[in-house]
Scaffold this motif. Structure first.
Motif, mmCIF file in Angstrom:
data_model
loop_
_atom_site.group_PDB
_atom_site.id
_atom_site.type_symbol
_atom_site.label_atom_id
_atom_site.label_comp_id
_atom_site.label_asym_id
_atom_site.label_seq_id
_atom_site.Cartn_x
_atom_site.Cartn_y
_atom_site.Cartn_z
ATOM 1 N N ARG A 170 -9.913 3.892 5.687
ATOM 2 C CA ARG A 170 -11.239 4.349 5.192
ATOM 3 C C ARG A 170 -12.360 4.101 6.286
ATOM 4 O O ARG A 170 -13.317 4.870 6.255
ATOM 5 C CB ARG A 170 -11.537 4.002 3.653
ATOM 6 C CG ARG A 170 -10.765 4.836 2.772
ATOM 7 C CD ARG A 170 -10.870 4.455 1.472
ATOM 8 N NE ARG A 170 -10.237 3.363 1.401
ATOM 9 C CZ ARG A 170 -8.848 3.302 1.034
ATOM 10 N NH1 ARG A 170 -8.174 4.465 0.992
ATOM 11 N NH2 ARG A 170 -8.089 2.042 0.708
ATOM 12 N N GLY A 175 -4.937 -0.078 4.440
ATOM 13 C CA GLY A 175 -5.494 1.061 3.836
ATOM 14 C C GLY A 175 -7.134 1.014 3.931
ATOM 15 O O GLY A 175 -7.738 2.169 4.030
ATOM 16 N N ASP A 176 -7.645 -0.002 3.784
ATOM 17 C CA ASP A 176 -9.125 -0.365 3.704
ATOM 18 C C ASP A 176 -9.572 0.148 5.187
ATOM 19 O O ASP A 176 -10.625 0.711 5.352
ATOM 20 C CB ASP A 176 -9.376 -1.786 3.417
ATOM 21 C CG ASP A 176 -9.439 -1.940 1.842
ATOM 22 O OD1 ASP A 176 -9.954 -0.994 1.084
ATOM 23 O OD2 ASP A 176 -8.944 -3.181 1.454
ATOM 24 N N PHE A 229 -9.036 5.814 -6.066
ATOM 25 C CA PHE A 229 -10.344 5.394 -6.331
ATOM 26 C C PHE A 229 -10.730 5.844 -7.846
ATOM 27 O O PHE A 229 -11.364 5.076 -8.593
ATOM 28 C CB PHE A 229 -11.630 6.192 -5.695
ATOM 29 C CG PHE A 229 -11.818 5.544 -4.240
ATOM 30 C CD1 PHE A 229 -12.163 4.329 -3.915
ATOM 31 C CD2 PHE A 229 -11.000 6.265 -3.106
ATOM 32 C CE1 PHE A 229 -12.234 3.680 -2.670
ATOM 33 C CE2 PHE A 229 -11.076 5.631 -1.923
ATOM 34 C CZ PHE A 229 -11.477 4.161 -1.772
ATOM 35 N N ASP A 285 0.884 -1.232 -0.097
ATOM 36 C CA ASP A 285 0.113 0.079 0.045
ATOM 37 C C ASP A 285 0.737 1.294 -0.053
ATOM 38 O O ASP A 285 0.252 2.252 -0.497
ATOM 39 C CB ASP A 285 -0.943 0.013 1.196
ATOM 40 C CG ASP A 285 -2.020 -1.216 1.022
ATOM 41 O OD1 ASP A 285 -2.283 -1.691 -0.109
ATOM 42 O OD2 ASP A 285 -2.613 -1.158 1.955
ATOM 43 N N ILE A 327 -0.405 -10.264 -9.513
ATOM 44 C CA ILE A 327 0.747 -9.776 -9.624
ATOM 45 C C ILE A 327 1.166 -8.915 -10.971
ATOM 46 O O ILE A 327 0.592 -9.478 -12.070
ATOM 47 C CB ILE A 327 1.954 -10.938 -9.726
ATOM 48 C CG1 ILE A 327 1.980 -11.913 -8.479
ATOM 49 C CG2 ILE A 327 3.311 -10.667 -10.106
ATOM 50 C CD1 ILE A 327 2.535 -13.124 -8.514
ATOM 51 N N SER A 328 1.706 -7.758 -10.684
ATOM 52 C CA SER A 328 1.823 -6.846 -11.684
ATOM 53 C C SER A 328 2.800 -7.612 -13.041
ATOM 54 O O SER A 328 3.453 -7.993 -12.729
ATOM 55 C CB SER A 328 2.605 -5.597 -11.257
ATOM 56 O OG SER A 328 2.725 -4.632 -12.308
ATOM 57 N N ALA A 349 -8.485 0.244 -5.407
ATOM 58 C CA ALA A 349 -9.484 0.776 -4.320
ATOM 59 C C ALA A 349 -9.025 0.665 -2.770
ATOM 60 O O ALA A 349 -8.962 1.512 -1.950
ATOM 61 C CB ALA A 349 -10.710 0.122 -4.469
ATOM 62 N N SER A 350 -8.260 -0.377 -2.425
ATOM 63 C CA SER A 350 -7.678 -0.422 -1.342
ATOM 64 C C SER A 350 -6.344 0.230 -1.180
ATOM 65 O O SER A 350 -6.061 0.668 0.136
ATOM 66 C CB SER A 350 -7.706 -1.997 -0.816
ATOM 67 O OG SER A 350 -6.545 -2.527 -1.448
ATOM 68 N N ARG A 351 -5.804 1.068 -1.991
ATOM 69 C CA ARG A 351 -4.813 1.914 -1.997
ATOM 70 C C ARG A 351 -5.252 3.026 -2.040
ATOM 71 O O ARG A 351 -4.535 4.116 -1.822
ATOM 72 C CB ARG A 351 -3.990 1.566 -3.247
ATOM 73 C CG ARG A 351 -3.004 0.582 -3.231
ATOM 74 C CD ARG A 351 -2.381 0.445 -4.602
ATOM 75 N NE ARG A 351 -1.194 1.220 -4.718
ATOM 76 C CZ ARG A 351 0.032 0.707 -5.085
ATOM 77 N NH1 ARG A 351 0.041 -0.559 -5.608
ATOM 78 N NH2 ARG A 351 1.155 1.598 -5.414
ATOM 79 N N GLY A 352 -6.617 3.435 -2.420
ATOM 80 C CA GLY A 352 -6.982 4.564 -2.121
ATOM 81 C C GLY A 352 -7.040 5.499 -3.384
ATOM 82 O O GLY A 352 -7.678 6.741 -3.278
ATOM 83 N N PRO A 356 5.192 -11.448 -5.706
ATOM 84 C CA PRO A 356 4.912 -11.056 -4.527
ATOM 85 C C PRO A 356 3.648 -11.136 -4.065
ATOM 86 O O PRO A 356 2.529 -10.861 -4.811
ATOM 87 C CB PRO A 356 4.968 -9.525 -4.567
ATOM 88 C CG PRO A 356 5.013 -9.139 -5.880
ATOM 89 C CD PRO A 356 5.137 -10.325 -6.823
ATOM 90 N N ILE A 357 3.312 -11.842 -2.796
ATOM 91 C CA ILE A 357 1.945 -12.272 -2.324
ATOM 92 C C ILE A 357 1.843 -11.226 -1.053
ATOM 93 O O ILE A 357 2.644 -11.511 -0.175
ATOM 94 C CB ILE A 357 1.756 -13.560 -2.149
ATOM 95 C CG1 ILE A 357 2.203 -14.415 -3.287
ATOM 96 C CG2 ILE A 357 0.538 -14.051 -1.634
ATOM 97 C CD1 ILE A 357 1.439 -14.003 -4.328
ATOM 98 N N ASN A 388 -2.339 7.170 2.228
ATOM 99 C CA ASN A 388 -3.679 7.338 2.253
ATOM 100 C C ASN A 388 -4.240 8.589 2.957
ATOM 101 O O ASN A 388 -5.539 8.654 2.783
ATOM 102 C CB ASN A 388 -4.263 6.105 3.134
ATOM 103 C CG ASN A 388 -4.360 4.908 2.129
ATOM 104 O OD1 ASN A 388 -5.018 4.713 1.049
ATOM 105 N ND2 ASN A 388 -3.287 4.017 2.261
ATOM 106 N N GLY A 446 -3.051 -14.054 -7.610
ATOM 107 C CA GLY A 446 -2.093 -13.221 -6.627
ATOM 108 C C GLY A 446 -1.834 -11.634 -7.229
ATOM 109 O O GLY A 446 -1.130 -10.882 -6.637
ATOM 110 N N THR A 460 -7.244 10.380 1.245
ATOM 111 C CA THR A 460 -8.581 9.996 1.050
ATOM 112 C C THR A 460 -9.267 9.806 2.375
ATOM 113 O O THR A 460 -10.309 9.131 2.657
ATOM 114 C CB THR A 460 -8.641 8.731 0.317
ATOM 115 O OG1 THR A 460 -7.568 7.746 0.905
ATOM 116 C CG2 THR A 460 -8.048 8.933 -1.159
#
Lengths: 327, 232
Positions: free
Chosen positions: A227, A223-224, B201, A85, B181-182, B196-199, A106-107, A246, B179, A249
């Motif tokens: 929020r 991050g979630d 949006f 994040d 993975i990029s 969304a979880s990184r903010g 990466p997981i 973050n 996973g 936001t």
């Protein structure tokens, strides 16, 4: 049968002359098949461009020669949501891949889950921040090397109005006691992550059993959760990197910081190759070496300064954890 | 609300500039879900036809299993596939976890019952007299099934759309076995969750717009094919 023949008048010649059954009505089916065949071809083309060892070359300033080709290039890194994040590993992994030729998968999960993967031998190397669990992990023989990489700190955040009145408190335990006494809503990660473990430890140390009336466990990444806490005008504890990333936001203020017990320390752990024949021990060592390499440490110290005006992590390679606490 | 507008604007910017990362993510979505749909057609149409036409003991049980499978939660499918593909799992040596192949496998398991179920319904709703007539005209078993499927081609295209729709929009299984993975296993749905979880949006909305456009275009193509057959 006559009636039936009347209902389906075209059937007779279809059955009788199957060679002529290629009606244009079939065009539809043919097109669908063609479309999916085209996808298959795309797939082949795509996988041949996506699977080979070095992916996109890292945009580094120094022009590096072609990366070496390790015998087993696939390396599974199990890390925490805060390293994702904050964006740190998005910067470091491409550089590592370019330098060494490894292909990192990466997981990201909480530190607890990340170590559970390591314990099963499902990951090769861990980058985590849950020191107590890490010590247990090492004592259990699941890791062969654990090295200090960097730190930042945990902070208490909450609504600007601060109904619990913890702003400016320098002791984490005092802040916990005030939160419990005023019974303001508090949101916990509830996912056995490094942050979650620290928070639970603070409640234990303060001798408080949080009450379900005001204490909620979300089971979300950092991050979630920020929020959620922001929407609910509630308090929570977060690592500083995720908070800064973050900040735009969420409407949460930093209320408590600076207590030595709020130190957030990241270690890199090489998983014991005896756990599974499939573990990439050499890749794990290469990644761990890379994380403590002076060049990488310099990158860590600069990461986030451009965007947030302050570093998100402080490099610590070669130091001891005890030395950090007294800082 | 401003974020919605920003997202739509950003979607157009990404598409106009041909952002290579976004193109790759969208392409991988299409390829993974397209392959999964193709495989589920190969397996689902024969199985669905057999269940519709054949009578054998245990058929009802199989039909109810297919019907249940049509509503199988993707996240459960993802979890089971992940455990099978773990290094410690029975298929660990294949090194498939966190690859597009693993995602195709999981999506196939999700789409297969949908295609089989739709095929079964499509063939069963045909007039039973049709089957009698084809048999009376001396068709072989293969010719009969082929003709029945031809008669049912409109609902069969609905099976393709439903199968594809189920997997292109699915996120739980893809996230677990892929996973996110990029550059390797990141597809539109998983990157929407991650952004969304990184903010971010606006980017999440932009990717959503692209996903919706993609689903629409594929369904438009299939609908045109389906309805052309209809008006002729």
């Amino acid at each position: 049968m006559k009636v039936a023949l009347h209902v389906y008048p075209r059937l007779q010649h279809r059955v009788g002359r199957p060679s002529e059954s290629r009606h244009i009505g079939f065009l539809g089916t043919t097109l669908v098949v063609a479309f999916l065949m085209a996808l298959t071809l795309l797939m082949v083309g795509c996988s041949s461009s996506a699977t080979p060892v070095p992916l996109t070359p890292a945009p580094t300033a120094t022009a590096t020669p072609m990366p070496p080709k390790p015998a087993n290039p696939e390396l599974i890194l199990s890390s925490t949501t805060s390293t994702r994040d904050s964006g740190l590993l998005d910067v470091l992994i491409p550089i590592f891949q370019q330098k060494t030729g490894y292909q990192v998968k990466p997981i990201y999960s909480g530190s607890g889950a990340a170590m559970a993967l390591g314990q099963k031998g499902e990951a090769d190397v861990l980058l985590v921040h849950a020191p107590d669990s890490e010590v247990t992990f090492m004592q259990g023989g699941y890791g062969i090397s654990r090295r200090l990489v960097m730190h930042n700190d945990f902070i208490f955040v909450g609504p600007a109005s601060d109904p619990a009145g913890i702003k400016g408190t320098t002791s984490a335990l005092d802040a916990m006691k005030k939160l419990a006494a005023t019974e303001v809503p508090f949101y916990s990660r509830g996912d056995d992550s490094g942050t979650d473990q620290l928070e639970k430890k603070l409640w234990r140390t303060a001798g408080i059993t949080p009450d379900r009336a005001w204490y909620f466990e979300a089971g979300l990444g950092m991050g979630d959760l920020l929020r959620v806490a922001s929407e609910k005008a509630a308090y929570t504890i977060t690592d500083r990197a995720t908070y800064l990333a973050n900040q735009k936001t969420v409407s949460l203020d930093v209320l408590v910081q600076g207590d030595p017990s709020l130190l957030n320390v990241y270690h890199v752990i090489q998983v014991n190759p005896q756990l599974s024949t499939l573990i990439n021990a050499e890749g794990a060592r290469a990644f761990a070496d890379f994380m403590v390499d002076p060049a990488t440490q310099l990158l860590i110290s600069k990461f986030g300064v451009d965007t947030y005006g302050q570093p998100l992590f402080f490099p610590d390679a070669g130091k001891t954890e005890a030395g950090l606490g007294s800082k | 609300m401003g974020v919605l507008a920003d997202g739509v604007v950003q979607a157009f910017q990404l598409l106009i500039h041909g952002d290579p990362k976004v193109i790759q993510i969208a392409l991988l979505s299409l390829v993974v879900s397209g392959m999964a749909t193709l495989l589920s057609l190969c397996a689902g149409i024969p199985v669905g036809s057999a269940l519709a036409l054949a009578r054998f003991p245990g058929r009802q049980v199989l039909v109810s299993l297919v019907n249940t499978g049509m509503g199988a939660p993707p996240v459960v499918v993802g979890l089971v596939v992940t455990i099978f593909l773990w290094r410690s799992g029975p298929l660990g040596v294949l090194h498939l976890l966190y690859t597009p192949s693993a995602m195709i496998t999981a999506q196939f398991i999700i789409a297969f019952p949908v295609v089989a179920g739709f095929t079964m319904a499509a063939v069963q709703q045909l007039d039973p007299k049709l089957r009698l007539q084809i048999q009376a005209l001396g068709a072989s078993r293969f010719q009969m099934v082929w003709l029945l499927l031809r008669e049912a081609r409109l609902p069969l295209l609905a099976a393709v759309m439903a199968g594809f729709g189920a997997v292109i929009s699915e996120v739980g299984a893809s996230m677990m076995v892929g996973g996110n993975i990029s550059g390797q296993t990141r597809v539109l749905t998983t990157s929407i969750v991650a952004e969304a979880s990184r903010g971010d949006f606006a980017l999440a909305i932009a990717l959503s717009v692209i996903l919706l456009a993609l689903v629409y275009l594929v369904n438009l193509a299939l609908t045109l094919i389906q309805q052309r057959g209809r008006t002729r």
